[in-house]
Design a protein around this motif. Structure first.
Motif, short mmCIF file in Angstrom:
data_model
loop_
_atom_site.label_atom_id
_atom_site.label_comp_id
_atom_site.label_asym_id
_atom_site.label_seq_id
_atom_site.Cartn_x
_atom_site.Cartn_y
_atom_site.Cartn_z
N VAL A 190 0.85 -1.19 0.00
CA VAL A 190 0.00 0.00 0.00
C VAL A 190 0.88 1.24 0.00
CG1 VAL A 190 -1.70 1.28 1.33
CG2 VAL A 190 -1.79 -1.20 1.27
N PRO A 191 0.67 2.19 -0.91
CA PRO A 191 1.45 3.43 -0.88
C PRO A 191 1.19 4.17 0.42
CG PRO A 191 0.23 3.25 -2.93
CD PRO A 191 -0.25 2.14 -2.05
N GLY A 192 2.25 4.64 1.06
CA GLY A 192 2.06 5.35 2.32
C GLY A 192 2.32 4.47 3.53
N ILE A 193 2.42 3.17 3.32
CA ILE A 193 2.76 2.29 4.43
C ILE A 193 4.15 1.74 4.18
CG2 ILE A 193 2.18 0.19 5.68
CD1 ILE A 193 -0.64 0.57 5.14
N GLY A 194 5.03 1.98 5.13
CA GLY A 194 6.39 1.51 5.00
C GLY A 194 6.65 0.34 5.92
N VAL A 195 7.91 -0.06 5.99
CA VAL A 195 8.25 -1.25 6.77
C VAL A 195 7.92 -1.05 8.25
CG1 VAL A 195 10.19 -2.65 7.50
CG2 VAL A 195 10.00 -1.98 5.15
N LYS A 196 8.31 0.11 8.80
CA LYS A 196 8.05 0.32 10.23
C LYS A 196 6.56 0.39 10.53
CE LYS A 196 12.25 2.80 11.43
NZ LYS A 196 12.82 4.09 11.82
N SER A 197 5.83 1.12 9.71
CA SER A 197 4.40 1.24 9.95
C SER A 197 3.72 -0.12 9.86
CB SER A 197 3.75 2.18 8.94
OG SER A 197 4.46 3.36 8.85
N ALA A 198 4.13 -0.92 8.90
CA ALA A 198 3.48 -2.23 8.75
C ALA A 198 3.72 -3.09 9.99
CB ALA A 198 4.02 -2.93 7.50
N ARG A 199 4.94 -3.08 10.50
CA ARG A 199 5.22 -3.84 11.72
C ARG A 199 4.38 -3.38 12.88
NH1 ARG A 199 11.29 -2.92 12.57
NH2 ARG A 199 10.76 -3.54 14.68
N ARG A 200 4.28 -2.05 13.02
CA ARG A 200 3.52 -1.52 14.16
C ARG A 200 2.05 -1.89 14.04
NH1 ARG A 200 6.28 4.13 13.50
NH2 ARG A 200 8.34 3.59 14.26
N ILE A 201 1.52 -1.81 12.83
CA ILE A 201 0.11 -2.14 12.63
C ILE A 201 -0.14 -3.59 13.02
CG2 ILE A 201 -1.66 -2.52 10.87
CD1 ILE A 201 -0.62 -0.12 9.39
#
Lengths: 510, 269
Positions: free
Chosen positions: A425-436
């Motif tokens: 998804v554009p706007g979701i990076g590696v760190k954000s994905a892990r946190r989610i």
């Protein structure tokens, strides 16, 4: 103390530094990352795996190393280079002691993380490499420097020299310069493909064997050097067991993606054509079983890995070509990084773009973004570009571009999707994905919460749902979303290459 | 709204003692306890310097006690893990007035739920602490690169003006890297220095003695030994020559290294 002698040395050293750093600046490899080395208690220096930027130059690049040439005298005559034999520029050479002094004194004042040493070629590649070896040997063993060292391999040097230097430095790289053999022979007739690929292969074999010697088989881990040897560091996705960067998981994710795409593209056969990229097939597969060069006990061979650099814009290769070469390098040569350097015209030549032409910075930026997608987001080069579409879109970044072309896969439900789907998804990076993924175990997430976790809602809102609802009512239509993405974040506000397309009635209907 | 306010010193130790006291109050179960049950739910912690007295709040002064600090630290480390402990310390190094209260609320939540902290990010109080920790950690990481030493007669002296108390977070990095040097880093905003002697453990020093260290040393010690290279000048030369003029981008440079970081750096003087 005779002041006169020192005053003369002052100007000379400063002049040398000015000339030789000016000559080295087009080598854009600047990172000091990849190795974690604690101070050993008596010598000076340490290294941090994340790398530390010590300042930023006025062109926005990070400066973390003392980037210099050993000498800018050169017997080669590469057409694009400032220091080529046929240019009339002031020439200078450092002595090994001067290099060591400069490095140590800058390091003590916390100006740099370490040294980056390249060189023009005097007499022969082997002679130059042995001069470099002398300087590095002095730095490590007489001055006891434990910081970061990055050395450039000279194309055409002997394997024994590469091996010797590899045990002293943290990173070694050989510049590929141009992605095709024709380009190379036109612009750098003294270098040839074999001379560049052979040292790269040497370094690669050395790294693989040395790691095996120390018991590391997974190439995604950073190397940490402690007294006992390599210490297993967390891979970039941390300890979460449902996210693992293992090849198998990535493979499964790709297969699942293909299945979903196939469902929507009924009747469209897989585009198969003969590969018009002969340069990639000529890269030989590294034999993982050659144990000829076993690492010396306890020593580490090029622990921060290998990198390389390509010049963008000097020759007419397309982005498709370049990104395929990068992918092959990452997979076959196990490189840590590929750097892209926008060509800055310095020399006048029939084979080169005209002087005064601006360097292709946006193109370089897109290539770096694509490079990140290949390395961290599980993309494959063939998904990003094809023969029919060989250049990146200058208006929007490659990830958004891919997403907009595959709208049938969206919207993605944040609370249910798996790691690799979230990464797309554009706007979701590696760190954000892990946190989610971690946070949603506790309770369902909504838009405000994921925004705080680092998701760029400006881009992501077109592609996600939270608990079944999209943020606003969006029309899932390619042109509409593309326009929204372009106008919300203009990268190139006024560009000569504006892409015109025919208006149609549906652009005006909400 | 009726609440209890704990006033503590403005230091890390003070705030951790106050957190300890806060938990003591919260866990009072005796019916004959002196504090009302409803008030026990609403506890806030402020530093004594910052606080403006409000009506309807009971203020309790907290005296810093190292034993209590150690107990708190041990409990956090053991029950929540090392990473959470580091995040708590980073959050407390921030300059936000409400940081101690946020940390206290977060710890209450974390001890109550038996889940790893990474899963709690959805909760607002956990997110608040996480944001503070992130800002401090980023600033500390940038400062590890931006600290500039100058040699003053065998001592390397550096001056920084950070917004958060980053020295606490950077001490280990510099002690390891320059283990064989004497150095002093002086934090001008918090009046706080990190002092390291060769091969010894570094220690912190409160107060602003280091501010005027250069004026204090006698002339002959200060002179950058004649005949030696002027490394600051060499660095400036290097800094100017390394930039590619055709790619000049001052806006990009300003985003990466904002103006307030540049105050004590040789490259920008």
């Amino acid at each position: 103390m005779n002041n006169h002698v020192f005053v003369a040395n002052d100007t000379t050293l400063e002049e040398k530094l000015r000339i030789l750093s000016d000559a080295a600046k087009y080598d854009v490899a600047c990172t000091s990352s990849g190795v974690d080395r604690k101070g050993n208690g008596k010598d000076m220096g340490s290294a941090q795996a994340c790398g530390i930027c010590h300042t930023f130059s006025s062109d926005g690049r990070c400066i973390s190393l003392l980037k210099i040439l050993f000498t800018n005298e050169c017997i080669f005559d590469c057409k694009y280079c400032l220091n080529r034999a046929s240019n009339d520029v002031p020439r200078a050479t450092f002595t090994p002691d001067e290099i060591c002094q400069l490095t140590m004194q800058f390091y003590r004042r916390n100006y740099i993380e370490g040294l980056f040493l390249s060189s023009g070629i005097i007499k022969s590649p082997n002679y130059t490499m042995s001069l470099i070896y002398e300087a590095i040997y002095k730095l490590r063993l007489e001055y006891h420097f434990q910081g970061y060292i990055h050395v450039k391999g000279i194309p055409g040097s002997a394997p024994e020299l590469i091996e010797q230097i590899g045990y002293l430095v943290d990173r070694m790289s050989v510049n590929l310069e141009l992605p095709t053999a024709e380009g190379l022979s036109k612009l750098a007739p003294h270098k040839n493909r074999k001379n560049i690929l052979a040292p790269m292969k040497e370094i690669q074999t050395g790294i693989v064997n040395n790691r095996r010697h120390h018991g590391i088989y997974d190439r995604y881990r950073h190397i940490s050097m402690t007294d006992g040897g390599y210490e297993r560091q967390k891979s970039i996705v941390g300890n979460q067991t449902d996210i693992s960067l293992s090849e198998q998981y990535l493979q499964e994710s790709h297969e699942a993606l293909q299945e979903r795409l196939q469902k929507y593209q009924t009747g469209v056969p897989e585009v198969s054509g003969k590969s018009s990229l002969p340069d990639i097939t000529e890269l030989p597969e590294i034999s993982k079983h050659s144990l000829q060069k076993v690492g010396l006990n306890g020593k580490y061979f090029v622990p921060a890995g290998q990198s390389t650099q390509m010049i963008i814009g000097a020759t007419p290769e397309s982005d498709y070509h370049i990104i395929n070469v990068s992918e092959a390098l990452y997979q076959k040569y196990d490189l840590k990084r590929v750097f892209y350097s926008a060509y800055v015209p310095i020399n006048e030549d029939a084979n080169l773009p005209a002087l005064g032409q601006k360097p292709p910075l946006v193109r370089e930026h897109r290539l770096y973004q694509a490079d990140w997608l290949l390395r961290f987001y599980g993309f494959q080069a063939k998904e990003l570009l094809t023969q029919e579409k060989p250049y990146f879109n200058e208006q929007i970044d490659p990830k958004c571009d891919w997403a907009v072309r595959h709208l049938e896969l969206f919207p993605v439900e944040i609370n249910k999707a798996d790691y690799y789907t979230l990464l797309r998804v554009p706007g979701i990076g590696v760190k954000s994905a892990r946190r989610i993924i971690a946070a949603r175990k506790h309770g369902a997430l909504d838009f405000q919460q994921i925004k705080k976790m680092g998701v760029v809602l400006k881009r992501a809102l077109y592609f996600i749902t939270c608990q079944g609802r999209m943020m606003y009512h969006i029309r899932m239509e390619e042109n509409y979303i593309t326009n929204q993405l372009i106008y919300s974040e203009p990268v190139v506000p006024q560009t000569e290459n504006v892409i015109y397309r025919q208006l149609n009635l549906f652009d005006f209907i909400q | 709204m009726e609440k209890i306010v704990l006033l503590c010193e403005d230091t890390l130790d003070g705030m951790l003692t106050a957190v300890f006291e806060g938990f003591v109050i919260k866990n009072q179960k005796e019916a004959g306890g002196s504090i009302d049950r409803q008030m026990r739910q609403c506890i806030e912690i402020y530093s004594a310097l910052d606080y403006e007295y409000e009506m309807f709040s009971t203020c309790i002064e907290v005296v810093t006690d190292m034993e209590k600090v150690e107990k708190t630290v041990r409990t956090i480390r053991r029950r929540l893990g090392e990473n959470t402990y580091l995040d708590v310390i980073r959050a407390l190094c921030h300059f936000d007035r409400h940081r101690a209260t946020k940390v206290f609320e977060f710890l209450t939540l974390a001890f109550e739920k038996k889940v790893p902290v990474a899963q709690l990010l959805g909760e607002p109080c956990a997110m608040a602490v996480f944001e503070l920790a992130r800002k401090t950690a980023n600033e500390a990481h940038l400062f590890t690169g931006f600290v500039r030493f100058e040699e003053i007669h065998q001592i390397f002296y550096a001056r920084i003006e950070p917004k958060c108390q980053v020295l606490i977070l950077m001490a280990e990095h510099f002690a390891e890297r320059f283990g064989n040097e004497n150095f002093i880093i002086y934090d001008a905003v918090h009046q706080f220095s990190l002092v390291h002697r060769k091969f010894e453990t570094p220690f912190f020093l409160h107060g602003n003695q280091m501010e005027h260290i250069k004026e204090r040393l006698p002339e002959h010690q200060l002179a950058k030994q004649q005949g030696e290279e002027n490394y600051e000048q060499l660095w400036k030369t290097y800094f100017d020559s390394i930039s590619i003029k055709e790619r000049e981008n001052p806006q990009c440079q300003r985003t990466l290294i904002p103006m307030w970081y540049r105050k004590n750096m040789v490259d920008f003087s």
